[in-house]
Design a protein around this motif. Structure first.
Motif, PDB file in Angstrom:
ATOM      1  N   GLN A 270       0.857  -1.196   0.000  1.00  0.00           N
ATOM      2  CA  GLN A 270       0.000   0.000   0.000  1.00  0.00           C
ATOM      3  C   GLN A 270       0.889   1.239   0.000  1.00  0.00           C
ATOM      4  OE1 GLN A 270      -2.939   0.223   3.164  1.00  0.00           O
ATOM      5  NE2 GLN A 270      -3.237   2.405   2.815  1.00  0.00           N
ATOM      6  N   SER A 271       0.515   2.226  -0.835  1.00  0.00           N
ATOM      7  CA  SER A 271       1.270   3.487  -0.899  1.00  0.00           C
ATOM      8  C   SER A 271       0.392   4.634  -0.437  1.00  0.00           C
ATOM      9  CB  SER A 271       1.723   3.778  -2.337  1.00  0.00           C
ATOM     10  OG  SER A 271       2.610   2.781  -2.765  1.00  0.00           O
ATOM     11  N   LEU A 272       1.002   5.586   0.255  1.00  0.00           N
ATOM     12  CA  LEU A 272       0.280   6.812   0.621  1.00  0.00           C
ATOM     13  C   LEU A 272       1.292   7.891   0.987  1.00  0.00           C
ATOM     14  CD1 LEU A 272      -1.225   6.599   4.218  1.00  0.00           C
ATOM     15  CD2 LEU A 272       0.409   4.938   3.332  1.00  0.00           C
ATOM     16  N   LYS A 273       0.798   9.130   1.111  1.00  0.00           N
ATOM     17  CA  LYS A 273       1.683  10.248   1.420  1.00  0.00           C
ATOM     18  C   LYS A 273       1.782  10.426   2.926  1.00  0.00           C
ATOM     19  CE  LYS A 273       3.264  14.153  -0.947  1.00  0.00           C
ATOM     20  NZ  LYS A 273       3.214  15.194  -1.859  1.00  0.00           N
ATOM     21  N   LEU A 274       3.009  10.411   3.438  1.00  0.00           N
ATOM     22  CA  LEU A 274       3.274  10.630   4.857  1.00  0.00           C
ATOM     23  C   LEU A 274       4.546  11.470   4.955  1.00  0.00           C
ATOM     24  CD1 LEU A 274       2.839   6.942   6.045  1.00  0.00           C
ATOM     25  CD2 LEU A 274       1.323   8.795   6.715  1.00  0.00           C
ATOM     26  N   MET A 275       4.648  12.316   5.955  1.00  0.00           N
ATOM     27  CA  MET A 275       5.843  13.152   6.134  1.00  0.00           C
ATOM     28  C   MET A 275       6.179  13.927   4.853  1.00  0.00           C
ATOM     29  SD  MET A 275       8.175  10.418   8.315  1.00  0.00           S
ATOM     30  CE  MET A 275       9.327  11.546   9.080  1.00  0.00           C
ATOM     31  N   GLY A 276       5.156  14.240   4.072  1.00  0.00           N
ATOM     32  CA  GLY A 276       5.389  14.999   2.830  1.00  0.00           C
ATOM     33  C   GLY A 276       6.018  14.173   1.726  1.00  0.00           C
ATOM     34  N   ASN A 277       6.082  12.853   1.906  1.00  0.00           N
ATOM     35  CA  ASN A 277       6.721  11.969   0.926  1.00  0.00           C
ATOM     36  C   ASN A 277       5.843  10.758   0.647  1.00  0.00           C
ATOM     37  OD1 ASN A 277       9.750  12.855   0.518  1.00  0.00           O
ATOM     38  ND2 ASN A 277       9.253  13.204   2.658  1.00  0.00           N
ATOM     39  N   ASN A 278       6.149  10.079  -0.454  1.00  0.00           N
ATOM     40  CA  ASN A 278       5.404   8.876  -0.793  1.00  0.00           C
ATOM     41  C   ASN A 278       6.012   7.672  -0.059  1.00  0.00           C
ATOM     42  OD1 ASN A 278       3.403   7.472  -2.244  1.00  0.00           O
ATOM     43  ND2 ASN A 278       4.978   6.673  -3.600  1.00  0.00           N
ATOM     44  N   PHE A 279       5.230   7.047   0.800  1.00  0.00           N
ATOM     45  CA  PHE A 279       5.665   5.835   1.515  1.00  0.00           C
ATOM     46  C   PHE A 279       4.958   4.627   0.908  1.00  0.00           C
ATOM     47  CE2 PHE A 279       7.434   8.554   4.647  1.00  0.00           C
ATOM     48  CZ  PHE A 279       8.095   7.810   5.613  1.00  0.00           C
ATOM     49  N   THR A 280       5.694   3.526   0.698  1.00  0.00           N
ATOM     50  CA  THR A 280       5.073   2.270   0.276  1.00  0.00           C
ATOM     51  C   THR A 280       5.419   1.189   1.298  1.00  0.00           C
ATOM     52  OG1 THR A 280       5.241   2.867  -2.050  1.00  0.00           O
ATOM     53  CG2 THR A 280       4.875   0.552  -1.570  1.00  0.00           C
ATOM     54  N   PHE A 281       4.384   0.562   1.826  1.00  0.00           N
ATOM     55  CA  PHE A 281       4.561  -0.512   2.809  1.00  0.00           C
ATOM     56  C   PHE A 281       4.260  -1.837   2.124  1.00  0.00           C
ATOM     57  CE2 PHE A 281       3.325   3.348   4.947  1.00  0.00           C
ATOM     58  CZ  PHE A 281       4.181   3.414   6.036  1.00  0.00           C
ATOM     59  N   THR A 282       5.203  -2.764   2.185  1.00  0.00           N
ATOM     60  CA  THR A 282       5.028  -4.087   1.578  1.00  0.00           C
ATOM     61  C   THR A 282       5.253  -5.135   2.657  1.00  0.00           C
ATOM     62  OG1 THR A 282       5.864  -3.274  -0.534  1.00  0.00           O
ATOM     63  CG2 THR A 282       5.895  -5.661  -0.218  1.00  0.00           C
ATOM     64  N   VAL A 283       4.290  -6.047   2.804  1.00  0.00           N
ATOM     65  CA  VAL A 283       4.474  -7.140   3.771  1.00  0.00           C
ATOM     66  C   VAL A 283       4.123  -8.477   3.108  1.00  0.00           C
ATOM     67  CG1 VAL A 283       4.022  -5.741   5.837  1.00  0.00           C
ATOM     68  CG2 VAL A 283       2.120  -6.913   4.729  1.00  0.00           C
ATOM     69  N   VAL A 284       4.741  -9.524   3.607  1.00  0.00           N
ATOM     70  CA  VAL A 284       4.388 -10.874   3.170  1.00  0.00           C
ATOM     71  C   VAL A 284       3.451 -11.444   4.238  1.00  0.00           C
ATOM     72  CG1 VAL A 284       5.268 -13.202   2.745  1.00  0.00           C
ATOM     73  CG2 VAL A 284       6.525 -11.216   1.870  1.00  0.00           C
ATOM     74  N   ALA A 285       2.267 -11.855   3.810  1.00  0.00           N
ATOM     75  CA  ALA A 285       1.264 -12.353   4.773  1.00  0.00           C
ATOM     76  C   ALA A 285       0.403 -13.427   4.119  1.00  0.00           C
ATOM     77  CB  ALA A 285       0.391 -11.192   5.261  1.00  0.00           C
ATOM     78  N   GLU A 286      -0.396 -14.119   4.952  1.00  0.00           N
ATOM     79  CA  GLU A 286      -1.248 -15.202   4.451  1.00  0.00           C
ATOM     80  C   GLU A 286      -2.392 -14.670   3.606  1.00  0.00           C
ATOM     81  OE1 GLU A 286      -2.526 -17.876   7.603  1.00  0.00           O
ATOM     82  OE2 GLU A 286      -0.489 -17.730   8.428  1.00  0.00           O
TER      83      GLU A 286
END
Length: 307
Positions: free
Chosen positions: A6-22
């Motif tokens: 999932q990507s979104l804007k945080l701290m004035g920057n684009n953050f992308t969080f990627t996790v491996v899950a079931e």
């Protein structure tokens, strides 16, 4: 196991969080945890809110010490240590450079004079941050001094979010804070996480790949923010000693075990220049870098193998 992002804007920057899950529901819970952590950190360190601890320290520059959370105190202490090893090429008191001198969001037609630039940088001096370890107070000695965490905050936030996810049992993922990223574990097919190093002239083109599982990477490049004056490109990386932009280097990519450290080292290496920058990197265990100069020549620290 699958990969979810999932990507979104945080701290004035684009953050992308990627996790491996079931499944998506488990992944979403973990990603929300990471997002909340970055938002918490943003509240502490932002200079865009007058009530943040950073803003209170700045408002009291030259007036009085301000008590801050241990977390804020510790990051400032580590920032000063990085200023020392880079001989001031990294300095969180850069916040005193006025937007009137440099504004990369507007069209600038000419460089400021050397004299004007030097007038602005006299307040940049990490030695004028007075720390009191007993009660965690920060005092900026000179009126008008300002601290800011633009050079280290994204990496710190990525590292803190990663630590929280590992604590929650997430065995593999990547947190990418607009190019400052940290990766752990393996992809679902058992391969390492891998990133491409961009060609600074055409950031969509990759010239090399690096395996980064268990590592952090940060890139400082003049292709992100710059101005063109008389056909010459000036990067948004300012030398704290002169107040003028650096030239000669298109991008610096730093690889380290820790995203905060990688983030903090990328810009000063560009400021120090190729020879001094590589010399410093080679003195520090488990720190590596790739530098591309204005002529597209690639320099690497020792022990780097480009694929």
């Amino acid at each position: 196991m699958k990969t979810f992002s999932q990507s979104l804007k945080l701290m004035g920057n684009n953050f992308t969080f990627t996790v491996v899950a079931e499944n998506n529901s488990i992944a979403q819970t973990h990603i929300e945890t990471a997002i909340d952590e970055v938002r918490r950190i943003e509240k502490l360190f932002t200079t865009f809110s007058e009530s943040s601890q950073t803003s209170l320290v700045n408002a009291n520059a030259g007036i009085a010490p301000v008590q801050v959370d241990k977390e804020v105190y510790d990051l400032i202490e580590r920032s000063i240590a990085i200023s020392r090893i880079t001989q001031g090429a990294f300095d969180i008191t850069y916040g005193s450079i006025d937007k009137s001198l440099w504004n990369f969001d507007k069209s600038m037609k000419k460089l400021p004079s050397k004299e004007d630039a030097l007038k602005m940088v006299h307040l940049i001096n990490y030695n004028n941050i007075i720390l009191n370890p007993e009660n965690h107070t920060i005092f900026l000695k000179e009126k008008g001094m300002r601290i800011g965490f633009g050079g280290i905050g994204k990496g710190y936030a990525a590292e803190m979010a990663k630590a929280l996810l590992i604590k929650k049992g997430v065995q593999s993922g990547i947190i990418n804070a607009s190019g400052d990223l940290t990766a752990w574990g393996l992809q679902p097919d058992g391969r390492q996480w891998r990133i491409g190093i961009s060609n600074p002239d055409r950031p969509q083109d990759i010239f090399s790949y690096v395996d980064i599982s268990g590592k952090a990477v940060a890139t400082s490049g003049n292709y992100e923010k710059y101005i063109l004056i008389d056909g010459k490109k000036y990067s948004h990386t300012i030398d704290p000693k002169t107040g003028l932009p650096i030239s000669g280097i298109k991008s610096v990519t730093v690889i380290s075990a820790n995203a905060e450290f990688a983030d903090a080292m990328a810009t000063p290496i560009a400021v120090m220049g190729i020879k001094a920058g590589l010399y410093l990197i080679d003195q520090i265990p488990d720190l590596h870098c790739i530098i591309i100069d204005d002529n597209n020549k690639i320099y690497t620290s020792k022990d780097i193998n480009l694929n």
